[in-house]
Design a protein around this motif. Sequence first.
Motif, PDB file in Angstrom:
ATOM      1  N   VAL A  30      43.466  31.763  45.008  1.00 53.89           N
ATOM      2  CA  VAL A  30      42.531  32.873  45.165  1.00 53.89           C
ATOM      3  C   VAL A  30      43.351  34.146  45.040  1.00 53.89           C
ATOM      4  O   VAL A  30      44.160  34.459  45.914  1.00 53.89           O
ATOM      5  CB  VAL A  30      41.799  32.811  46.525  1.00 53.89           C
ATOM      6  CG1 VAL A  30      40.869  34.004  46.680  1.00 53.89           C
ATOM      7  CG2 VAL A  30      41.036  31.509  46.662  1.00 53.89           C
ATOM      8  N   ASP A  31      43.166  34.849  43.948  1.00 57.31           N
ATOM      9  CA  ASP A  31      43.893  36.088  43.673  1.00 57.31           C
ATOM     10  C   ASP A  31      43.493  37.151  44.687  1.00 57.31           C
ATOM     11  O   ASP A  31      42.301  37.391  44.894  1.00 57.31           O
ATOM     12  CB  ASP A  31      43.545  36.551  42.255  1.00 57.31           C
ATOM     13  CG  ASP A  31      44.287  37.790  41.810  1.00 57.31           C
ATOM     14  OD1 ASP A  31      44.820  38.527  42.671  1.00 57.31           O
ATOM     15  OD2 ASP A  31      44.340  38.036  40.597  1.00 57.31           O
ATOM     16  N   PRO A  32      44.460  37.785  45.348  1.00 54.68           N
ATOM     17  CA  PRO A  32      44.135  38.800  46.350  1.00 54.68           C
ATOM     18  C   PRO A  32      43.290  39.952  45.784  1.00 54.68           C
ATOM     19  O   PRO A  32      42.547  40.593  46.512  1.00 54.68           O
ATOM     20  CB  PRO A  32      45.493  39.320  46.828  1.00 54.68           C
ATOM     21  CG  PRO A  32      46.491  38.334  46.370  1.00 54.68           C
ATOM     22  CD  PRO A  32      45.902  37.576  45.228  1.00 54.68           C
ATOM     23  N   GLY A  33      43.372  40.211  44.494  1.00 52.59           N
ATOM     24  CA  GLY A  33      42.608  41.282  43.882  1.00 52.59           C
ATOM     25  C   GLY A  33      41.235  40.852  43.384  1.00 52.59           C
ATOM     26  O   GLY A  33      40.474  41.647  42.854  1.00 52.59           O
ATOM     27  N   MET A  34      40.910  39.569  43.569  1.00 45.82           N
ATOM     28  CA  MET A  34      39.633  39.037  43.087  1.00 45.82           C
ATOM     29  C   MET A  34      38.486  39.614  43.898  1.00 45.82           C
ATOM     30  O   MET A  34      38.601  39.797  45.108  1.00 45.82           O
ATOM     31  CB  MET A  34      39.657  37.500  43.218  1.00 45.82           C
ATOM     32  CG  MET A  34      38.485  36.795  42.591  1.00 45.82           C
ATOM     33  SD  MET A  34      38.613  34.974  42.783  1.00 45.82           S
ATOM     34  CE  MET A  34      39.865  34.601  41.565  1.00 45.82           C
ATOM     35  N   ARG A  35      37.375  39.892  43.215  1.00 46.31           N
ATOM     36  CA  ARG A  35      36.189  40.376  43.925  1.00 46.31           C
ATOM     37  C   ARG A  35      35.785  39.345  44.973  1.00 46.31           C
ATOM     38  O   ARG A  35      35.833  38.135  44.721  1.00 46.31           O
ATOM     39  CB  ARG A  35      35.042  40.599  42.943  1.00 46.31           C
ATOM     40  CG  ARG A  35      35.285  41.784  42.036  1.00 46.31           C
ATOM     41  CD  ARG A  35      34.051  42.136  41.255  1.00 46.31           C
ATOM     42  NE  ARG A  35      33.557  41.052  40.441  1.00 46.31           N
ATOM     43  CZ  ARG A  35      33.249  41.166  39.162  1.00 46.31           C
ATOM     44  NH1 ARG A  35      33.380  42.314  38.546  1.00 46.31           N
ATOM     45  NH2 ARG A  35      32.798  40.141  38.497  1.00 46.31           N
ATOM     46  N   PRO A  36      35.353  39.802  46.151  1.00 47.82           N
ATOM     47  CA  PRO A  36      35.039  38.885  47.252  1.00 47.82           C
ATOM     48  C   PRO A  36      34.016  37.807  46.888  1.00 47.82           C
ATOM     49  O   PRO A  36      34.160  36.655  47.291  1.00 47.82           O
ATOM     50  CB  PRO A  36      34.502  39.805  48.349  1.00 47.82           C
ATOM     51  CG  PRO A  36      35.040  41.146  48.028  1.00 47.82           C
ATOM     52  CD  PRO A  36      35.205  41.204  46.542  1.00 47.82           C
ATOM     53  N   GLU A  37      32.981  38.160  46.123  1.00 48.89           N
ATOM     54  CA  GLU A  37      31.967  37.163  45.782  1.00 48.89           C
ATOM     55  C   GLU A  37      32.498  36.085  44.852  1.00 48.89           C
ATOM     56  O   GLU A  37      32.072  34.931  44.917  1.00 48.89           O
ATOM     57  CB  GLU A  37      30.706  37.827  45.204  1.00 48.89           C
ATOM     58  CG  GLU A  37      30.917  38.609  43.941  1.00 48.89           C
ATOM     59  CD  GLU A  37      31.331  40.071  44.142  1.00 48.89           C
ATOM     60  OE1 GLU A  37      31.330  40.797  43.140  1.00 48.89           O
ATOM     61  OE2 GLU A  37      31.649  40.474  45.267  1.00 48.89           O
ATOM     62  N   LEU A  38      33.476  36.416  44.012  1.00 49.77           N
ATOM     63  CA  LEU A  38      34.093  35.399  43.150  1.00 49.77           C
ATOM     64  C   LEU A  38      35.116  34.588  43.939  1.00 49.77           C
ATOM     65  O   LEU A  38      35.240  33.377  43.745  1.00 49.77           O
ATOM     66  CB  LEU A  38      34.724  36.049  41.927  1.00 49.77           C
ATOM     67  CG  LEU A  38      33.751  36.780  41.006  1.00 49.77           C
ATOM     68  CD1 LEU A  38      34.488  37.379  39.819  1.00 49.77           C
ATOM     69  CD2 LEU A  38      32.643  35.863  40.537  1.00 49.77           C
ATOM     70  N   ALA A  39      35.850  35.239  44.821  1.00 50.81           N
ATOM     71  CA  ALA A  39      36.796  34.523  45.679  1.00 50.81           C
ATOM     72  C   ALA A  39      36.059  33.493  46.525  1.00 50.81           C
ATOM     73  O   ALA A  39      36.558  32.387  46.744  1.00 50.81           O
ATOM     74  CB  ALA A  39      37.558  35.507  46.564  1.00 50.81           C
ATOM     75  N   ALA A  40      34.847  33.840  46.985  1.00 55.28           N
ATOM     76  CA  ALA A  40      34.054  32.901  47.780  1.00 55.28           C
ATOM     77  C   ALA A  40      33.747  31.634  46.990  1.00 55.28           C
ATOM     78  O   ALA A  40      33.807  30.529  47.531  1.00 55.28           O
ATOM     79  CB  ALA A  40      32.758  33.565  48.244  1.00 55.28           C
TER      80      ALA A  40
END
Length: 183
Positions: free
Chosen positions: A79-89
Amino acid sequence: MRNDATDLAHLVNMAGYGLAYHLWSEMAEDGQDPWDVGRQRAARDEGSFAWVNARIAEIDGAVAGAIVSYDIGDAPEPVDPGMRPELAALVELENQALGSHYINVLAVYPEYQGKGLGRRLLPSLADQTGGRAQSLIVDRSNSAALKLYRSEGFDVQDSRAIGPTPWNDTADDWLLLVKPSSA
């Protein structure tokens, strides 16, 4: 079939409440139609969203719906720290279903809904799963889909709140559903 790429793109976008089109818009070159990006991705021979991972349901020779599924590996995706929260979810939930056969999309065009196509498409995976657990992610607000999946033996394993997104202002929680292994 590869020639169903246009329908696959539309069904994938429909199932994701506009997420696919949103992502394709970001991927498109200057002047390129995001639908062209979706069609090109659907027409690929490899990748998770590719025609080779799809099964099409037809009625009177017309595409009525589709299921897109594939095996999730045994190693978690970072999970990339810069990933948008909804995509990280989404990635976080998928990482909880390692080793399963993942149903990325199950969608039926509105004019064909209520005819049992979703119920017929789910068992079509039997040859692909090899007895492995099956998994999928669905928006909590999609009560018709939840009813279908629960009736087919899927149970909620976890959830992530997503709230309104740039592509869907009515989004709720994403639920990870898992159907245990039949082996």
